[in-house]
Enzyme design. Structure first.
Site, PDB file in Angstrom:
ATOM      1  N   HIS A 166       1.036  -1.049   0.454  1.00  0.00           N
ATOM      2  CA  HIS A 166      -0.358  -0.008   0.091  1.00  0.00           C
ATOM      3  C   HIS A 166       1.057   1.231  -0.022  1.00  0.00           C
ATOM      4  O   HIS A 166       0.150   2.400  -0.693  1.00  0.00           O
ATOM      5  CB  HIS A 166      -1.295  -0.069   1.108  1.00  0.00           C
ATOM      6  CG  HIS A 166      -1.715   0.635   1.142  1.00  0.00           C
ATOM      7  ND1 HIS A 166      -2.062   1.672   0.510  1.00  0.00           N
ATOM      8  CD2 HIS A 166      -3.038   0.860   1.357  1.00  0.00           C
ATOM      9  CE1 HIS A 166      -3.388   2.535   0.539  1.00  0.00           C
ATOM     10  NE2 HIS A 166      -4.083   2.093   1.466  1.00  0.00           N
ATOM     11  N   ASP A 384     -12.082  -9.675 -15.199  1.00  0.00           N
ATOM     12  CA  ASP A 384     -12.410 -10.714 -16.279  1.00  0.00           C
ATOM     13  C   ASP A 384     -11.102 -11.605 -17.647  1.00  0.00           C
ATOM     14  O   ASP A 384     -10.809 -10.520 -18.482  1.00  0.00           O
ATOM     15  CB  ASP A 384     -13.478 -10.176 -17.350  1.00  0.00           C
ATOM     16  CG  ASP A 384     -13.832 -12.232 -18.048  1.00  0.00           C
ATOM     17  OD1 ASP A 384     -13.578 -12.835 -17.988  1.00  0.00           O
ATOM     18  OD2 ASP A 384     -15.282 -11.983 -19.137  1.00  0.00           O
TER      19      ASP A 384
END
Length: 441
Positions: A166, A384
């Site tokens: 992060h 996807d």
């Protein structure tokens, strides 16, 4: 323990098969990029964990496809294949060189776990062994990969657990990377939107930090005190519309535009969590959100800016005022805090931080806080890789504390929103029973 405990593998029936590393598909050479004021506060947070699970077969073929796509996407997003480093003045930076290991890819099996079981999980307990780097601090990126991906073969599908450092990127950059990787795996030859890698264009103050790892980095939830529980609440379009209509039944007093979906839902969560905590009327409660500043800074930065370009924005009131007043009161506090955080406020905050750098810890989120991260605007269900949309997208157990909330696009699409909440166990139990909160429309 720094998160890679050996015992838990047997307990959870997740077996690690192999660990390898993936580098960009072409030589890039030595690259160095200074971390900036927007990045540095997150060095003591833990790696940001995301879990996506898919219904599909042919595991080995899928893993090879993911690795091939990763080699291509890392040619643009090469910082994720690097390490944290420091320059001669002690200023943190991301470093990449062709001889570095690259991204860690772990292959695992968990043949007793099915997609339906994961989709029905409303806590995070069963995810723990499907996502790497539990309890690992971002600062450990000095000697660990900045991205680790675990691909696990399930009874009837695949789980992809990702741990991102992060200190080098926020949610917008995370999902830009994930969607770019998916595009390549689905047949694109190149990334449609390249990452904007020049962090110092937004801020170039050099801040020296004297940070070193604690001798035994401990997972954040191990020393937080009260027993925490996590739960996923799914709000349908109808429920979201109901919340927004209720909050806007008294429009904002300054006759500006109506409260947004986010402002309405923020009030709804803040109000009901405050009730569930049974605070005294005079107790303060803080609402915190991590706001994207790409369009707020001057000059504005592109959506493709790669790094952290977020600020924690706070507002506070007394619990009694929040519960005694109409919804407009709490929603207005959130709205005003967001609107006030303009380029001037960002500049002032950065200067103040640079003069006295402070590394964020959970307790800095504020007293009796509700802190919102992630965003339902991220198109997480569009990730996807060529075998369909995910059956579920969730956060791991890292970076959880009492009052932490993650928002995701709902799986049913449209305006539906999934709300993940971590709370002290007793308060969460009360929240679950609060029909006005859950709103099963």
């Amino acid at each position: 323990m720094a998160g890679d405990s050996g015992k838990k593998e047997e307990m959870s029936n997740v077996k690690i098969i192999s660990t390898s590393h993936v580098k960009p598909g072409k030589m890039i050479g030595r690259k160095e990029c200074q971390l900036v004021t927007f990045d540095l506060p997150y060095l003591a947070f833990h790696y940001n964990q995301k879990l996506l699970f898919y219904k599909c077969g042919e595991f080995e073929e899928k893993v090879e496809k993911l690795k091939d796509g990763l080699r291509v996407v890392l040619e643009e997003f090469y910082q994720l294949a690097g390490k944290l480093g420091k320059d001669e003045d002690g200023v943190f930076r991301v470093e990449y060189d062709d001889d570095m290991d690259g991204v860690e890819v772990v292959e695992a099996t968990a043949m007793e776990i099915g997609i339906e079981e994961l989709a029905a999980e409303d806590g995070t307990a069963s995810f723990k062994d499907l996502i790497p780097y539990n309890g690992v601090l971002n600062l450990e990126g000095l000697h660990r990969p900045l991205l680790s991906v675990q691909v696990t073969k399930l009874k009837d599908g695949v789980a992809m657990g990702c741990a991102f450092n992060h200190a080098i990127l926020d949610g917008t950059s995370t999902w830009h990377f994930m969607s770019s990787w998916a595009q390549i795996c689905s047949g694109s030859n190149s990334v449609s939107v390249s990452p904007f890698l020049e962090r110092t264009k937004v801020r170039n103050t050099r801040v020296k930090l004297d940070l070193s790892l604690p001798p035994n980095p401990v997972n954040g939830d191990a020393n937080q005190g009260p027993q925490l529980r996590e739960k996923l609440f799914r709000f349908s379009e109808a429920a979201i519309d109901k919340i927004k209509t209720k909050v806007n039944s008294t429009p904002p007093s300054d006759s500006s535009k109506p409260f947004s979906t986010f402002q309405s839902l923020a009030y709804h969560v803040w109000h009901h969590v405050t009730l569930a905590r049974e605070l005294k009327p005079q107790d303060y409660t803080v609402f915190t959100l991590f706001a994207d500043c790409r369009k707020r800074v001057d000059p504005p930065m592109p959506e493709s800016y790669f790094g952290n370009l977020i600020h924690a924005i706070f507002t506070v009131t007394a619990a009694g005022l929040l519960s005694a007043n109409p919804p407009q009161f709490g929603a207005s506090l959130v709205k005003k805090a967001i609107e006030a955080h303009n380029a001037k406020a960002i500049e002032e905050r950065n200067k103040e931080w640079e003069a006295a750098p402070k590394i964020f810890e959970y307790k800095d989120a504020g007293v009796n806080c509700v802190a919102v991260g992630s965003s339902p605007r991220f198109k997480v269900y569009d990730v996807d890789f060529g075998w369909g949309k995910p059956e579920g997208v969730r956060s791991g157990s890292n970076n959880r504390f009492d009052g932490m909330v993650y928002l995701y696009q709902g799986k049913s699409g449209g305006r539906s929103i999934d709300v993940e909440i971590a709370l002290e166990a007793g308060a969460l139990e009360k929240l679950e029973k609060d029909k006005e909160f859950v709103l099963e429309v």
